[in-house]
Enzyme design. Structure first.
Site, short mmCIF file in Angstrom:
data_model
loop_
_atom_site.label_atom_id
_atom_site.label_comp_id
_atom_site.label_asym_id
_atom_site.label_seq_id
_atom_site.Cartn_x
_atom_site.Cartn_y
_atom_site.Cartn_z
N GLN A 66 0.83 -1.22 0.00
CA GLN A 66 0.00 0.00 0.00
C GLN A 66 0.85 1.26 0.00
OE1 GLN A 66 -3.21 0.16 -0.33
NE2 GLN A 66 -3.65 -2.01 -0.11
N LYS A 101 -1.43 -3.18 -7.61
CA LYS A 101 -1.81 -2.07 -6.74
C LYS A 101 -1.09 -0.78 -7.11
CE LYS A 101 -3.40 -4.88 -2.95
NZ LYS A 101 -3.30 -5.26 -1.55
N CYS A 138 -8.84 -8.39 4.65
CA CYS A 138 -7.73 -9.33 4.89
C CYS A 138 -6.91 -8.92 6.10
CB CYS A 138 -6.81 -9.46 3.68
SG CYS A 138 -7.60 -10.20 2.27
C1 LIG Z 1 -2.97 -6.29 -1.00
C2 LIG Z 1 -2.02 -6.40 0.12
C3 LIG Z 1 -1.25 -7.55 0.28
C4 LIG Z 1 -1.38 -8.75 -0.61
O1 LIG Z 1 -1.10 -8.43 -1.93
P1 LIG Z 1 -1.40 -9.50 -3.08
O2 LIG Z 1 -1.28 -8.70 -4.32
O3 LIG Z 1 -2.78 -10.02 -2.84
O4 LIG Z 1 -0.36 -10.55 -2.96
C5 LIG Z 1 -0.36 -7.59 1.33
N1 LIG Z 1 -0.23 -6.55 2.17
C6 LIG Z 1 -0.95 -5.43 2.03
C7 LIG Z 1 -0.75 -4.31 3.00
C8 LIG Z 1 -1.87 -5.31 1.02
O5 LIG Z 1 -2.59 -4.21 0.89
#
Ligand SMILES: *Cc1c(COP(=O)(O)O)cnc(C)c1O
Length: 418
Positions: free
Chosen positions: A215, A238, A376
């Site tokens: 992030q 992301k 998550c």
């Molecule tokens: C999205 C996210 C993950 C996992 O990323 P993936 O692309 O699903 O492997 C891990 N840590 C943070 C803080 C996230 O936002």
């Protein structure tokens, strides 16, 4: 490539958000007959035309497998993929391209470190220290590793704003601490952790430091060495790139000393049935045919973000978060979850008497995409005593008008439940 637009005039570094939006085809579509208001960037970001074009051009013009053939297309593909690695290196301010390992994403990067470095370096009684605000992907691999090695997972708590409690963190560092795993920016709360200070404290007891940058990289300039990290991971999807590709950066000497993780083609120097010699890093960790187009698309995304300018991006998103807090705070019965002094790109909240999922579904009918749930990060939700939150997460292409749409949407949700 179409360069992202910037405004001229008194604020030369400010974003011209309207022209930036035109770079993202999906942002002009409608959802349920309403203009799309995409506020789920923490889950995944949309793709600019430059990324779509780079992937398409590769498949239309240069496609072949890499590293294996002398023919023209394979050489072109190899060059594009290895150029992408150099783009990532520059983006993270890493010292060498050998330090850039392409992986499937953040999750795979963390599992690689746990499975390779962790298995080689952790034994009974050793400790892995993480924080209370980690994503599941920075919890579960360490739990699995600790169970296997007889090691212990230790958690540094946070306060009611969602900020790390420094003295409690320090108290949990000791000579048994072998690794600190910390999220740079929390996906559930938006908290920005004091990574440099944490890394210094961890190094002082001889621990290594893995930073989950999923992030962070899309929201501010990251310099992995200035941060004091030993490992840094992020996901392409992301940061406006493709899914299925991400990056593990590791210090060269650490990667060199680590055993391979998966075995197969591309990670070897020589193979016989008696003995295999491994290739040096990063190839040692890249068994099998990778997501070649993904790597190329990721490089296009990083070029795009770099041209826009991370300082300008950070400034605009800071304003969006400030404005969102100000406007949402006007709504009675709304409680923010995550109010740490240092925050980035995320506004999480709950509504009195209304389940987050219900709110999310009604907002969707208004064309507003937010995430509703535990993000998550179930331990974070448990700490705040809520089953889930409504999370608006921003990117540089979001506008104040979209914040206004969210505010109007939330009021509508409340009216429906009144
Ligand atoms: C999205 C996210 C993950 C996992 O990323 P993936 O692309 O699903 O492997 C891990 N840590 C943070 C803080 C996230 O936002």
């Amino acid at each position: 490539m179409r360069q992202p637009a910037q405004t001229a005039g008194s604020t030369p570094d400010a974003l011209d958000v309207q022209s930036v939006r035109a770079d993202f085809p999906i942002l002009s579509r409608t959802v349920h007959g309403k203009p799309l208001v995409y506020l789920d960037n923490g889950a995944s970001t949309q793709k600019p035309q430059a990324v779509i074009d780079a992937v398409r051009r590769f498949y239309e013009h240069d496609y072949a497998n890499i590293h294996r053939a002398v023919h023209e297309l394979s050489q072109a593909a190899t060059e594009a993929y290895e150029n992408a690695r150099r783009t990532v290196q520059r983006f993270l301010r890493a010292e060498s391209e050998q330090e850039i390992v392409f992986v499937r994403g953040t999750t795979e990067g963390i599992n690689l470190v746990a499975g390779s470095w962790g298995r080689a370096n952790l034994g009974p009684g050793d400790e892995v220290l993480i924080t209370a605000m980690e994503h599941h992907s920075n919890i579960v691999p360490w739990q699995m590793l600790c169970a296997e090695r007889g090691a212990r997972l230790v958690v540094a708590p946070m306060d009611q704003t969602g900020a790390l409690i420094w003295p409690e963190f320090e108290k949990r560092l000791n000579s048994r601490t072998k690794l600190l795993g910390v999220v740079h920016v929390s996906n559930a709360l938006g908290t920005v952790n004091p990574v440099r200070r944490m890394a210094d404290a961890a190094h002082a007891v001889g621990a290594r430091v893995l930073v989950d940058g999923a992030q962070a990289v899309a929201h501010a300039q990251v310099d992995v060495n200035a941060l004091g990290a030993d490992f840094y991971v992020f996901s392409g999807h992301k940061i406006f790139g493709p899914t299925g590709v991400g990056v593990l950066w590791g210090k060269a000497d650490l990667l060199e000393a680590m055993p391979p993780w998966q075995g197969g083609g591309d990670m070897i120097r020589s193979v016989s049935f008696e003995k295999t010699e491994y290739a040096p890093a990063p190839a040692k960790f890249e068994a099998g045919t990778p997501h070649i187009a993904g790597g190329i698309g990721l490089a296009a995304a990083l070029d795009y973000v770099t041209a826009l300018g991370l300082p300008a991006i950070a400034a605009w998103e800071h304003e969006l978060v400030r404005y969102a807090h100000e406007r949402l705070a006007e709504i009675p019965g709304l409680r923010f979850i995550g109010t740490a002094p240092r925050k980035a790109a995320v506004v999480s909240f709950v509504l009195d008497g209304i389940h987050a999922t219900d709110a999310g579904m009604i907002l969707d009918q208004e064309g507003i995409a937010v995430r509703a749930g535990h993000h998550c990060a179930e331990p974070v939700m448990r700490f705040f005593g809520v089953p889930g939150t409504i999370r608006a997460s921003f990117a540089f292409y979001n506008t104040r008008d979209e914040v206004d749409a969210l505010v109007a949407g939330v009021r509508k949700v409340q009216k429906l439940f009144a």
